[in-house]
Design a protein around this motif. Structure first.
Motif, PDB file in Angstrom:
ATOM      1  N   MET A   1     -12.392 -42.377  49.538  1.00 57.05           N
ATOM      2  CA  MET A   1     -12.062 -41.025  50.013  1.00 57.05           C
ATOM      3  C   MET A   1     -12.944 -39.972  49.348  1.00 57.05           C
ATOM      4  O   MET A   1     -13.640 -39.204  49.988  1.00 57.05           O
ATOM      5  CB  MET A   1     -10.563 -40.778  49.745  1.00 57.05           C
ATOM      6  N   VAL A   5     -15.937 -37.533  50.814  1.00 54.40           N
ATOM      7  CA  VAL A   5     -15.873 -36.086  50.678  1.00 54.40           C
ATOM      8  C   VAL A   5     -17.159 -35.541  50.071  1.00 54.40           C
ATOM      9  O   VAL A   5     -17.738 -34.591  50.572  1.00 54.40           O
ATOM     10  CB  VAL A   5     -14.652 -35.681  49.826  1.00 54.40           C
ATOM     11  N   ILE A   8     -19.841 -35.529  52.580  1.00 57.98           N
ATOM     12  CA  ILE A   8     -19.698 -34.402  53.507  1.00 57.98           C
ATOM     13  C   ILE A   8     -20.237 -33.131  52.865  1.00 57.98           C
ATOM     14  O   ILE A   8     -20.987 -32.368  53.463  1.00 57.98           O
ATOM     15  CB  ILE A   8     -18.207 -34.192  53.886  1.00 57.98           C
ATOM     16  N   ARG A  12     -23.300 -30.756  53.959  1.00 57.46           N
ATOM     17  CA  ARG A  12     -23.134 -29.334  54.217  1.00 57.46           C
ATOM     18  C   ARG A  12     -24.207 -28.517  53.528  1.00 57.46           C
ATOM     19  O   ARG A  12     -24.874 -27.705  54.152  1.00 57.46           O
ATOM     20  CB  ARG A  12     -21.790 -28.856  53.670  1.00 57.46           C
ATOM     21  N   ARG A 239     -11.906 -26.369  57.901  1.00 56.24           N
ATOM     22  CA  ARG A 239     -12.276 -27.542  58.673  1.00 56.24           C
ATOM     23  C   ARG A 239     -13.750 -27.507  59.102  1.00 56.24           C
ATOM     24  O   ARG A 239     -14.417 -28.517  59.040  1.00 56.24           O
ATOM     25  CB  ARG A 239     -11.362 -27.627  59.893  1.00 56.24           C
ATOM     26  N   GLU A 259     -16.235 -23.606  49.873  1.00 62.60           N
ATOM     27  CA  GLU A 259     -15.502 -24.185  48.732  1.00 62.60           C
ATOM     28  C   GLU A 259     -15.258 -23.127  47.662  1.00 62.60           C
ATOM     29  O   GLU A 259     -14.205 -23.069  47.052  1.00 62.60           O
ATOM     30  CB  GLU A 259     -16.263 -25.348  48.091  1.00 62.60           C
TER      31      GLU A 259
END
Ligand SMILES: Nc1ncnc2c1ncn2[C@@H]1O[C@H](COP(=O)(O)OP(=O)(O)OP(=O)(O)O)[C@@H](O)[C@H]1O
Ligand SMILES: Nc1ncnc2c1ncn2[C@@H]1O[C@H](COP(=O)(O)OP(=O)(O)OP(=O)(O)O)[C@@H](O)[C@H]1O
Ligand code: SF4
Ligand SMILES: [Mg+2]
Ligand SMILES: [Mg+2]
Lengths: 340, 345
Positions: A1, A5, A8, A12, A239, A259
């Motif tokens: 997980m 993350v 991702i 980004r 999202r 973030e």
């Protein structure tokens, strides 16, 4: 997980920092001249966007989000709306100075907008196919079967099932989610570089909204679109967006990487907005609230316009001057006297 | 503590034992079918919209029971039947143990006083030409229990409870903001000291910052007055924040019921799981693995055979899924699920 993350997140930031500057907005001012006075709907907003970047624009109703989007399209309500100051640099040229004829070349082809209300965006008396092909022919010479093929391709791109059969359908024969996707297909028909999506999912169900957001995200990545996502929902920002701008009474009061804003919101208004939303994964007995109402956007006093509602206001907040942007982190700025 | 939700199937009758508890409203096997007709002069029934089909749940004193699910699943129809704005096709509704669907006049009057409603749209739900004071006192006038002077006192009392000043009574709805109008609607529903308020999407038309105020107010009023809520909402985070118990609806049927902890903490029905996975994250670093549902919600006119969810179900692997309709079955505590797979697991 956690590996997924971090992947991702790297993805980004990679998109973010490598892209070319797509749009640069400097001190944009859009006023509306009404019977009740001058509404300063956008009052000195500056920001720049890169190719493939997604900016979320959040804020309460009436804070000027739609007027900001319409300013970039030069589609302000007439005769009240006017851009009275600032620059919007696109391909090295200032959009504010363009003639209406020049704007017609840009609108749809270069910068496109999905309007707030999907029912008004589609004409009820024409079939979906007709509306789509009309938009395509604005900027291409496609005719006959090739034109229809392109329309089908667009409907397929926004995942309308049985797209060829759907061309003949009228808007009322489609569900809300499908209409929303048709509006998206029309906005993308001319392959713009910049897409402004104004609350495109407010009327959708959770699962339909999730589908739509996933679709928009994948299109954005595939076409390297620059996306401005207007919403009042921080969940949507979390999202899909890379960066967030928080608007209050016509001004961008905080801007930063997504973030960063969630970990470290600095403006009292941003903090309140984030804490006022119920969360599935973080339970509280009481929600934070913002007292009072957003101000009307004319006759605003010169100081910080959030002051009457702010829990952190004090003698540091000068009544005679609006606080300037202050950097509080890497590409994170805030306009509040606490940080001056 | 009574967070228990009845899990009775089709042929189980709800007996005395339930009525003795703190139940305000017991709904069993409730159905609402709308006939679909064709032709103008000779209307012929060509089908039935099974808007609410065999729905069973209990709302308890001082608690919030939430009905969640996507557009068109039957949430509003359920509340309209409970408000007696629509006739039920079948089923039973007990209000404090008394049958309300076949009630006499007196009982209906008592029920109308005790069960109030607040709807989604604060703009259209208040009569624009009436002053706020008259709007609020209307349910009191209808029951005719109080003399005029006391009514005025009561109006001021409920205005204070929802955080509005007494002079609001003399003004008209258009003089108020959306959030204030929702407070007025709430004040109106409180006027007759109800035991239960039906809240149909009470905050979805409101601005973000005002939603929190109304949700806090609803919780405070529940703590102070012990009023029960039947909350209809599609935003799962709002439901989670407010509810003690929840029922998830799909195409007119309940697919999962239980306490908030049971259903949100351990969702067992594939639809509930998909719904939760699609909910927006509260932080960008929370990226849930989304369960993608193929297709759109089918029409409740001619719903699919077998489990109504099976054409879209990502895990429908058993032959029963397409053949027989799963009933709600208990999975421990008050948790009940209607799924063949959950049963065999
Ligand atoms: N046609 C118009 N004429 C005059 N004023 C207008 C007009 N349209 C909008 N305004 C005003 O401009 C301001 C900014 O409006 P805008 O529509 O940009 O808000 P918004 O942030 O998009 O709000 P929402 O979230 O409700 O869509 C508001 O104060 C509004 O009252
Ligand atoms: N008077 C009516 N006649 C025929 N069909 C109806 C009628 N009222 C509702 N329906 C149908 O019953 C189904 C359930 O509708 P309902 O309004 O209860 O859904 P809902 O869960 O409240 O949805 P939403 O979240 O969109 O408000 C829908 O398919 C709807 O089209
Ligand atoms: S400037 Fe003052 S009033 Fe405005 S947000 Fe900051 S602390 Fe609050
Ligand atoms: Mg808007
Ligand atoms: Mg409804």
């Amino acid at each position: 997980m956690s590996e997924v993350v971090s992947e991702i997140n790297t993805l980004r930031s990679a998109t973010r920092s490598s892209g070319q500057i797509a749009l640069e907005i400097k001190d944009l001012k859009t006023y509306l001249y009404t019977r009740w006075g001058v509404v300063k709907a956008v009052d000195g907003v500056s920001l720049s966007l890169r190719d493939g970047e997604c900016l979320g624009l959040v804020g309460e109703s009436g804070c000027g989000k739609t007027m900001f989007g319409l300013s970039l399209m030069r589609l302000l309500p007439r005769p009240a709306g006017r851009i009275v100051g600032g620059e919007v640099l696109f391909n090295g040229e200032d959009i504010v100075k363009k003639s209406e004829a020049e704007m017609r070349e840009i609108r749809g082809r270069q910068i496109s907008m999905v309007l707030q209300d999907p029912m008004t965006a589609l004409d009820p008396i024409f079939s979906v196919g007709r509306q789509l092909t009309e938009t395509i022919t604005i900027s291409s010479d496609l005719k006959g079967p090739a034109l229809l093929e392109r329309a089908v391709e667009l409907l397929r791109m926004v995942r309308i099932p049985a797209p060829a059969e759907r061309l003949a359908a009228f808007p009322f024969q489609m569900s809300g989610g499908m209409r929303q996707r048709v509006v998206g297909a029309i906005a993308l028909a001319q392959e713009p570089r910049i897409l402004i999506a104004d609350e495109p999912t407010t009327s959708l169900d959770v699962t339909t909204q999730a589908n739509y957001l996933r679709l928009l995200k994948s299109l954005q990545e595939r076409l390297n679109l620059t996306l401005i996502f207007i919403t009042h929902d921080f969940g949507i920002v979390a999202r899909v967006c890379h960066r967030v701008g928080v608007m209050y009474a016509g001004k961008l009061v905080e801007l930063g990487d997504v973030e960063d804003i969630f970990d470290n919101p600095r403006h009292p208004y941003t903090k309140c907005l984030i804490d006022s939303v119920p969360k599935l994964d973080k339970r509280v007995t009481r929600l934070a609230t913002i007292t009072g109402q957003p101000p009307t956007l004319h006759d605003l006093p010169p100081g910080c316009s959030f002051r009457p509602r702010c829990t952190e206001a004090g003698t540091h907040c000068r009544p005679d001057q609006y606080p300037d942007p202050a950097m509080v982190g890497d590409r994170h700025y805030v306009r509040c006297w606490l940080y001056q | 503590m009574g967070t228990e939700v009845s899990t009775a199937g089709q042929d189980t009758k709800i007996g005395q034992s339930m009525a003795e508890t703190d139940a305000v409203l017991e709904v069993s096997n409730l159905k609402k079918y709308f006939p679909v007709t064709k032709g103008i002069i000779l209307r012929k029934t060509v089908g039935q919209v099974q808007a609410v089909d065999d729905v069973t749940f209990t709302v308890r004193r001082g608690q919030t029971f939430a009905l969640a699910g996507e557009s068109g699943c039957g949430k509003t129809t359920t509340s309209r039947v409970l408000l007696r704005l629509e006739d039920a096709t079948a089923g039973e509704v007990l209000f404090r143990g008394k049958d309300i669907l076949n009630a006499d006049k007196d009982l209906v009057k008592e029920y109308r006083r005790s069960v109030q409603a607040v709807f989604q749209d604060p703009y259209s739900s208040l009569e624009p030409r009436m002053r706020v004071g008259s709007i609020i006192s209307e349910p009191l006038m209808a029951t005719g229990a109080l003399p005029k002077k006391e009514i005025r006192v009561r109006v001021e009392e409920v205005l204070a409870q929802v955080g509005l000043s007494p002079d609001a009574a003399n003004r008209f709805p258009h003089e108020f903001s959306g959030g204030q109008r929702q407070r007025i609607a709430l004040a109106r529903s409180l006027a007759s000291s109800p035991d239960l308020i039906l809240l149909d999407e009470p905050v979805s038309a409101l601005d973000v910052s005002i939603r929190a105020q109304i949700l806090n107010l609803l919780k405070d009023l529940q703590d102070q007055l012990g009023v029960a809520y039947l909350l209809v909402a599609h935003d799962l985070a709002t439901v989670r924040h407010m509810c003690h118990s929840i029922a998830v609806m799909y195409l007119g049927r309940l697919v999962e019921t239980g306490s908030g902890e049971e259903v949100f903490g351990n969702p067992l029905h594939p639809y509930t799981k998909a719904l939760l996975s699609a909910a927006l994250p509260s932080h960008p670093r929370i990226q849930r693995a989304e369960i993608e549902l193929p297709g759109e919600v089918p029409s409740p006119l001619n719903p699919p055979k077998g489990c109504r969810f099976h054409p879209r179900c990502p895990v429908a692997v058993m032959p029963q899924c397409a053949e027989s309709l799963p009933e709600l079955e208990n999975h421990g505590g008050s948790h009940a699920v209607a799924c063949h797979l959950a049963r065999s697991a």
